[in-house]
Design a protein around this motif. Structure first.
Motif, PDB file in Angstrom:
ATOM      1  N   PRO A 667       0.658  -0.728  -0.166  1.00  0.00           N
ATOM      2  CA  PRO A 667       0.131  -0.622   0.421  1.00  0.00           C
ATOM      3  C   PRO A 667       0.960   0.856  -0.088  1.00  0.00           C
ATOM      4  O   PRO A 667       1.951   1.713   0.816  1.00  0.00           O
ATOM      5  CB  PRO A 667      -0.906  -0.236   1.134  1.00  0.00           C
ATOM      6  CG  PRO A 667      -0.944  -1.104   1.773  1.00  0.00           C
ATOM      7  CD  PRO A 667       0.999  -2.008   1.056  1.00  0.00           C
ATOM      8  N   VAL A 668       0.463   2.455  -1.202  1.00  0.00           N
ATOM      9  CA  VAL A 668       0.869   3.424  -0.629  1.00  0.00           C
ATOM     10  C   VAL A 668       1.494   4.208   0.558  1.00  0.00           C
ATOM     11  O   VAL A 668       2.303   4.350   1.284  1.00  0.00           O
ATOM     12  CB  VAL A 668      -0.095   5.185  -1.201  1.00  0.00           C
ATOM     13  CG1 VAL A 668       0.987   5.624  -1.489  1.00  0.00           C
ATOM     14  CG2 VAL A 668       0.694   4.266  -3.126  1.00  0.00           C
ATOM     15  N   SER A 669       0.529   4.102   1.311  1.00  0.00           N
ATOM     16  CA  SER A 669       0.960   4.569   3.103  1.00  0.00           C
ATOM     17  C   SER A 669       2.133   3.941   3.719  1.00  0.00           C
ATOM     18  O   SER A 669       2.783   4.820   4.143  1.00  0.00           O
ATOM     19  CB  SER A 669      -0.379   4.905   3.554  1.00  0.00           C
ATOM     20  OG  SER A 669      -1.158   3.141   3.770  1.00  0.00           O
ATOM     21  N   VAL A 670       1.810   2.749   3.547  1.00  0.00           N
ATOM     22  CA  VAL A 670       2.805   2.132   4.002  1.00  0.00           C
ATOM     23  C   VAL A 670       4.610   2.095   3.779  1.00  0.00           C
ATOM     24  O   VAL A 670       5.312   2.315   4.237  1.00  0.00           O
ATOM     25  CB  VAL A 670       2.863   0.104   4.050  1.00  0.00           C
ATOM     26  CG1 VAL A 670       3.544  -0.201   4.637  1.00  0.00           C
ATOM     27  CG2 VAL A 670       1.594   0.005   5.324  1.00  0.00           C
ATOM     28  N   LEU A 671       4.324   2.446   2.581  1.00  0.00           N
ATOM     29  CA  LEU A 671       5.149   2.315   1.338  1.00  0.00           C
ATOM     30  C   LEU A 671       5.554   4.077   0.956  1.00  0.00           C
ATOM     31  O   LEU A 671       7.522   3.906   1.134  1.00  0.00           O
ATOM     32  CB  LEU A 671       5.276   2.347   0.063  1.00  0.00           C
ATOM     33  CG  LEU A 671       5.890   2.291  -1.362  1.00  0.00           C
ATOM     34  CD1 LEU A 671       7.215   0.721  -0.691  1.00  0.00           C
ATOM     35  CD2 LEU A 671       6.141   2.429  -2.620  1.00  0.00           C
ATOM     36  N   ARG A 672       5.324   5.190   2.027  1.00  0.00           N
ATOM     37  CA  ARG A 672       5.599   6.099   1.790  1.00  0.00           C
ATOM     38  C   ARG A 672       6.438   6.147   2.969  1.00  0.00           C
ATOM     39  O   ARG A 672       7.625   6.561   3.032  1.00  0.00           O
ATOM     40  CB  ARG A 672       5.029   7.235   1.818  1.00  0.00           C
ATOM     41  CG  ARG A 672       5.501   8.805   1.537  1.00  0.00           C
ATOM     42  CD  ARG A 672       4.063   9.721   2.178  1.00  0.00           C
ATOM     43  NE  ARG A 672       3.226   9.788   0.371  1.00  0.00           N
ATOM     44  CZ  ARG A 672       1.741   9.323   0.504  1.00  0.00           C
ATOM     45  NH1 ARG A 672       1.471   8.344   1.171  1.00  0.00           N
ATOM     46  NH2 ARG A 672       1.486   8.691  -0.740  1.00  0.00           N
ATOM     47  N   HIS A 673       6.145   5.675   4.459  1.00  0.00           N
ATOM     48  CA  HIS A 673       6.370   5.015   5.500  1.00  0.00           C
ATOM     49  C   HIS A 673       7.766   4.432   5.209  1.00  0.00           C
ATOM     50  O   HIS A 673       8.797   5.364   6.144  1.00  0.00           O
ATOM     51  CB  HIS A 673       5.384   5.072   6.399  1.00  0.00           C
ATOM     52  CG  HIS A 673       5.865   4.738   7.884  1.00  0.00           C
ATOM     53  ND1 HIS A 673       6.633   5.352   9.065  1.00  0.00           N
ATOM     54  CD2 HIS A 673       6.416   3.844   7.661  1.00  0.00           C
ATOM     55  CE1 HIS A 673       7.232   5.297   9.739  1.00  0.00           C
ATOM     56  NE2 HIS A 673       7.114   3.390   9.898  1.00  0.00           N
ATOM     57  N   LYS A 674       7.762   2.959   4.492  1.00  0.00           N
ATOM     58  CA  LYS A 674       9.058   3.093   4.660  1.00  0.00           C
ATOM     59  C   LYS A 674      10.533   3.499   4.120  1.00  0.00           C
ATOM     60  O   LYS A 674      11.898   3.541   4.046  1.00  0.00           O
ATOM     61  CB  LYS A 674       8.864   1.262   3.959  1.00  0.00           C
ATOM     62  CG  LYS A 674       7.852   0.719   4.694  1.00  0.00           C
ATOM     63  CD  LYS A 674       8.210   0.177   5.936  1.00  0.00           C
ATOM     64  CE  LYS A 674       7.730  -0.146   6.910  1.00  0.00           C
ATOM     65  NZ  LYS A 674       8.006  -1.242   8.011  1.00  0.00           N
ATOM     66  N   MET A 675      10.584   4.613   3.187  1.00  0.00           N
ATOM     67  CA  MET A 675      10.778   5.613   1.809  1.00  0.00           C
ATOM     68  C   MET A 675      11.807   6.225   2.684  1.00  0.00           C
ATOM     69  O   MET A 675      12.542   7.169   2.546  1.00  0.00           O
ATOM     70  CB  MET A 675      10.346   5.680   1.068  1.00  0.00           C
ATOM     71  CG  MET A 675       9.747   5.078  -0.115  1.00  0.00           C
ATOM     72  SD  MET A 675       9.237   5.479  -1.340  1.00  0.00           S
ATOM     73  CE  MET A 675      11.065   5.901  -2.515  1.00  0.00           C
ATOM     74  N   ALA A 676      11.139   6.696   3.753  1.00  0.00           N
ATOM     75  CA  ALA A 676      11.490   8.279   4.755  1.00  0.00           C
ATOM     76  C   ALA A 676      12.713   7.297   5.078  1.00  0.00           C
ATOM     77  O   ALA A 676      13.619   8.588   6.039  1.00  0.00           O
ATOM     78  CB  ALA A 676      10.776   8.586   5.952  1.00  0.00           C
ATOM     79  N   PHE A 677      12.756   6.330   5.309  1.00  0.00           N
ATOM     80  CA  PHE A 677      14.127   6.055   6.572  1.00  0.00           C
ATOM     81  C   PHE A 677      15.289   6.401   5.285  1.00  0.00           C
ATOM     82  O   PHE A 677      16.403   6.264   5.800  1.00  0.00           O
ATOM     83  CB  PHE A 677      14.023   4.467   6.589  1.00  0.00           C
ATOM     84  CG  PHE A 677      15.546   3.511   6.885  1.00  0.00           C
ATOM     85  CD1 PHE A 677      15.980   3.973   8.104  1.00  0.00           C
ATOM     86  CD2 PHE A 677      16.107   2.786   6.382  1.00  0.00           C
ATOM     87  CE1 PHE A 677      17.333   3.206   8.577  1.00  0.00           C
ATOM     88  CE2 PHE A 677      17.211   2.493   6.567  1.00  0.00           C
ATOM     89  CZ  PHE A 677      18.298   2.605   7.735  1.00  0.00           C
ATOM     90  N   TRP A 678      15.071   5.780   4.246  1.00  0.00           N
ATOM     91  CA  TRP A 678      15.963   5.749   3.338  1.00  0.00           C
ATOM     92  C   TRP A 678      16.597   7.816   3.127  1.00  0.00           C
ATOM     93  O   TRP A 678      17.558   7.734   2.912  1.00  0.00           O
ATOM     94  CB  TRP A 678      16.122   5.166   1.960  1.00  0.00           C
ATOM     95  CG  TRP A 678      15.733   3.714   2.085  1.00  0.00           C
ATOM     96  CD1 TRP A 678      14.810   3.252   2.005  1.00  0.00           C
ATOM     97  CD2 TRP A 678      16.957   2.803   2.332  1.00  0.00           C
ATOM     98  NE1 TRP A 678      14.803   2.167   1.870  1.00  0.00           N
ATOM     99  CE2 TRP A 678      16.332   1.400   2.111  1.00  0.00           C
ATOM    100  CE3 TRP A 678      18.373   3.202   2.718  1.00  0.00           C
ATOM    101  CZ2 TRP A 678      17.308   0.654   2.768  1.00  0.00           C
ATOM    102  CZ3 TRP A 678      19.073   1.421   2.599  1.00  0.00           C
ATOM    103  CH2 TRP A 678      18.432   0.537   2.421  1.00  0.00           C
ATOM    104  N   GLN A 679      15.469   8.253   3.151  1.00  0.00           N
ATOM    105  CA  GLN A 679      15.897   9.738   3.228  1.00  0.00           C
ATOM    106  C   GLN A 679      16.084  10.152   4.440  1.00  0.00           C
ATOM    107  O   GLN A 679      17.588  11.352   4.104  1.00  0.00           O
ATOM    108  CB  GLN A 679      14.937  10.560   3.244  1.00  0.00           C
ATOM    109  CG  GLN A 679      13.626  10.415   1.056  1.00  0.00           C
ATOM    110  CD  GLN A 679      11.888  11.315   2.257  1.00  0.00           C
ATOM    111  OE1 GLN A 679      11.076  10.333   2.154  1.00  0.00           O
ATOM    112  NE2 GLN A 679      12.052  12.283   1.501  1.00  0.00           N
TER     113      GLN A 679
END
Length: 800
Positions: A667-679
């Protein structure tokens, strides 16, 4: 021989003149011949009217008190007197009162002598009337006692003592007590040493030390008490004030000495202080100093001893009240506060404050502990400290039962209580429950304590207090096993075993290693508590870990026939599905390279195990990555979701969240949260809204090698307790459908009974209360999967 009226008149004139010769009434009384007075008295006695002498004299004295002495005495107390003047004031007032009343005291002695003459046996020639008079006079009250009663009634009328009089008397005795303690403790000398250049005030009289009045005040103190004692007014005049001063002194001393310190025992020190300081001062009030005439009076000594017993009760009561106010903090600081608990236990046995303690502690717990602002772990810590402390305070366990029942009820309402308890049992840093677990005692559940009491130690048996719950046995209350009490919050071992299974699974799948030595140790300790049958599933789980280690070793050695090589090394945790709790189900599409390696691992496993295969959980696990960028290398351990995100940036350097969501099935909401780590690590940058690009070069152009571990991933690998319960209830649903298919209609109670026999077996399902079952069936009725009518449930007919 009968006397004439002239003789009676002359005799009475002599008596009246003699007994009215008070210096207050007649400063220069006439000299009366003793022989004349004796003859006059004998005349009245011989004619049976000698008793009127005492009655007349007391009436005259009463009139003098009422008209002159009492008004003057009470007028002195019309206003408050400053403390620095109270000593001289009391000395003057009591001396004047003593001077006024002491003039009557010799006459009272003469009256007693006359009464003795009246009481002598009468001649046989006297008639029956005189014999009756003689019998009545034998039990007469001494004149001094009657006079003292008049003094009290006139000077200090009961319930009508002026408020200012009481205030001044209390001020006087408060000052003299302070002076008495100061001189005893040699504070004056200590304050004077090496401080000649300063203006120092005496701690007793509060005057400058050069003008200390302590010895003068002590002299006044003894003089006032002696004069009041001789007049019979000491108890009435000083009793209430002395009691109040002592009460205040005890309360101040206990508060000052004991408040806030729980690590020392104070009871014996307080008793010594009371005996030497307070009782010593009290003795000087009522008995005077040693060598005084009244010092060895047995009646006074008896009164002081009786008063002393009340003082000890007051000391215990005051100490108990102080400790009751601090009891919540005492419990929190246990075991360091055990001395205070032991002192409080001794005082409770000697006072009647048990109910006040229970009420106060329950209120403190509810206001300071049982509310949403306190973590469940903190509530449990306080509850465990309370169990231990209250066991010391009351070995019968009744106070613990009464006080902690609201805590137990509140803990039942919290969803994470069981998990907190189980976590504490198997957490090295939580010593309280871990130490209890090491003791290895079997569980003592409430329903197992209702049997007959063990009478082996009948000689040491004693009954429960009157406030004990009669429905519970003393054996269950006196059980000191904390783990049993925690389990009894819910009354079910299965609940704790299931929670431990979930916790154990979480720990195994979050650590990603095959070292289970510590977990095996905890499991063996838990078996002693919960039984081997309850923990069989957990044994299988740990065996799966050991088997996984062995299988991984065999596969990676490459010795299997038809071994499939893997581009990416894979170490698997191979689990027996039917023995493990339900996993959290998240979708994740892995990159092709990883999927091919997992397929190769599966082939190798099938070669090794024959008729078994693997069903992968791609969202669970740990991935070790080495990321090569233009200016640096990054070594990182992360979750499969994080690894999949960054691996897709090998294919192209720019992705939108929607594109990744489609390709990864996340899901987009979960994915956006996970990508914040790489940021946050500086590897990805959000170029525009929901569009991310890979950053190949850092700002400093450095060539660093980073070792990064993701610590934010604290999400459990297991399904939530709500989801697990829903799955269990769906298992029950399959049984319920089967029952209603065969029997057509069933009431709620019958369904519950049949489920207990056929479905509620083992950790995979657990138990289901009749209330929970009713709620579940009612939900099925709302969903139109069931029909409820006439008190029974049935399945809807097809097509209806």
């Amino acid at each position: 021989m009968a006397a004439s009226s002239e003789e009676f008149g002359a005799a009475w004139k002599i008596i009246e003149t003699s007994f009215s010769s008070s210096k207050k009434l007649d400063p220069a009384p006439p000299v009366i011949s003793p022989l004349g007075l004796q003859s006059a008295v004998e005349l009245l006695i011989n004619h049976g009217i000698g008793h009127i002498i005492e009655e007349w004299f007391l009436e005259v004295m009463n009139a003098d008190l009422q008209q002159r002495i009492a008004p003057n005495f009470l007028a002195y107390f019309s206003s408050s007197v400053p403390e620095d003047e109270i000593g001289n004031f009391m000395s003057k007032v009591i001396a004047e009162l003593y001077d006024n009343l002491s003039a009557y005291i010799p006459k009272l002695g003469q009256l007693d002598e006359i009464s003795m003459c009246i009481s002598l046996p009468t001649p046989s020639s006297m008639d029956g009337l005189n014999t009756v008079l003689y019998n009545e006079k034998k039990s007469r009250q001494p004149a001094m006692e009657r006079a003292q009663s008049i003094f009290k009634a006139m000077l200090l009328p009961q319930y009508q003592i002026p408020e200012s009089l009481y205030a001044n008397v209390q001020k006087f005795y408060s000052l003299t007590m302070r002076v008495h303690h100061t001189t005893d403790e040699a504070d004056i000398k200590a304050n004077n040493e090496d401080r000649d250049d300063e203006c120092i005030r005496c701690t007793g009289c509060c005057c400058d030390t050069d003008n200390c009045q302590c010895q003068t005040l002590l002299h006044i103190f003894h003089q006032v008490n002696q004069q009041l004692y001789e007049l019979g007014l000491l108890e009435r005049f000083a009793g209430e004030a002395v009691t109040s001063v002592i009460h205040e002194k005890i309360q101040d001393y206990v508060q000052h000495t004991c408040k806030g310190n729980f690590e020392s025992s104070y009871l014996s020190c307080l008793e010594t202080w009371l005996e030497t300081k307070v009782v010593g001062w009290l003795s000087e009030v009522y008995r005077g100093s040693e060598g005084c005439e009244r010092y060895n009076d047995p009646n006074t000594a008896t009164s002081v001893e009786a008063y002393k017993s009340r003082l000890y009760y007051l000391l215990y009561e005051t100490y108990t009240v102080v400790r009751i106010d601090q009891l919540f903090n005492i419990i929190i600081e246990y075991p360091e506060s055990e001395p205070a608990i032991v002192d409080l236990r001794c005082c409770l046995e000697k006072t009647n404050l048990r109910s006040q303690l229970v009420t106060s502690l329950k209120t403190a717990l509810e206001t300071r502990l049982l509310h949403p602002g306190v973590n469940t772990a903190d509530i449990l810590t306080a509850y465990i400290s309370g169990i231990r402390a209250l066991r010391v305070l009351d070995p019968t366990g009744v106070i613990l039962e009464l006080v902690c029942e609201p805590v137990r009820k509140y803990l039942r309402t919290r969803d994470d209580t069981v998990r907190c308890i189980v976590s504490s049992l198997t957490d090295d840093s939580s010593s309280d429950l871990a130490d209890e677990l090491v003791r290895g005692e079997p569980l003592l559940l409430d329903d197992s304590c209702q049997g007959e009491e063990d009478m082996a130690n009948w000689e040491t048996w004693y009954p429960d207090p009157v406030d004990a719950d009669p429905t519970k046995t003393s054996k269950s209350r006196r059980s000191s096993d904390i783990i049993s009490m925690l389990v009894n919050i819910y009354g079910s071992k299965e609940l704790f075993v299931n929670e431990y299974r979930t916790l154990l699974a979480d720990r195994i799948l979050s650590q990603f290693n095959y070292d289970t030595e510590k977990e095996i140790r905890y499991l063996e300790l838990l078996k002693l508590r919960f039984g081997e049958a309850q923990l069989h599933y957990c044994e299988v789980m740990l065996k799966d870990v050991a088997d996984s280690k062995r299988i991984n070793s065999l596969i990676h050695n490459g010795e299997l026939q038809g071994h499939q090589s893997m581009d990416i090394p894979v170490n698997a945790m191979i689990l027996s599905a039917q023995f493990w709790p339900t996993f959290r189900e998240d979708k994740l599409e892995l990159p092709a390279g990883i999927k091919s390696s997992l397929d190769a691992y599966t082939k190798n496993f099938e070669t090794l195990k024959g008729n078994r295969t693997l069903c992968w959980k791609p969202h669970l696990g740990l991935v070790s990555l080495e990321i090569e960028l233009k200016d640096r290398k990054v070594h990182i351990s992360c979750s499969p979701v994080h690894a999949t995100i960054i691996m897709h940036f090998q294919e192209k350097s720019k992705w939108t969240v929607d594109e990744l969501s489609v390709i990864m099935h996340v899901p987009v909401s979960v994915l956006r949260h996970k990508m914040a780590f790489w940021q946050s690590q500086g590897l990805l940058k959000e170029e525009s809204a929901d569009t991310f690009i890979l950053i190949e070069e850092g700002k400093g152009g450095r060539h660093d090698i980073h070792m990064i571990d993701i610590e934010e991933e604290t999400e459990s690998a297991m399904a939530s307790s709500h989801d697990q319960r829903e799955e269990e209830l769906q298992v029950f649903w399959s049984y319920i459908v089967g029952m209603l298919t065969n029997l057509e209609t069933l009431p709620l109670e019958k369904i519950h009974t049949m489920l207990k026999v056929f479905a509620m077996q083992g950790p995979s399902t657990g138990e289901c209360s009749i209330q929970e079952l009713k709620h579940f069936l009612d939900r099925k009725v709302k969903e139109q999967h069931l029909i409820y009518a006439g008190g029974v449930y049935r399945l809807p007919k097809p097509g209806s």
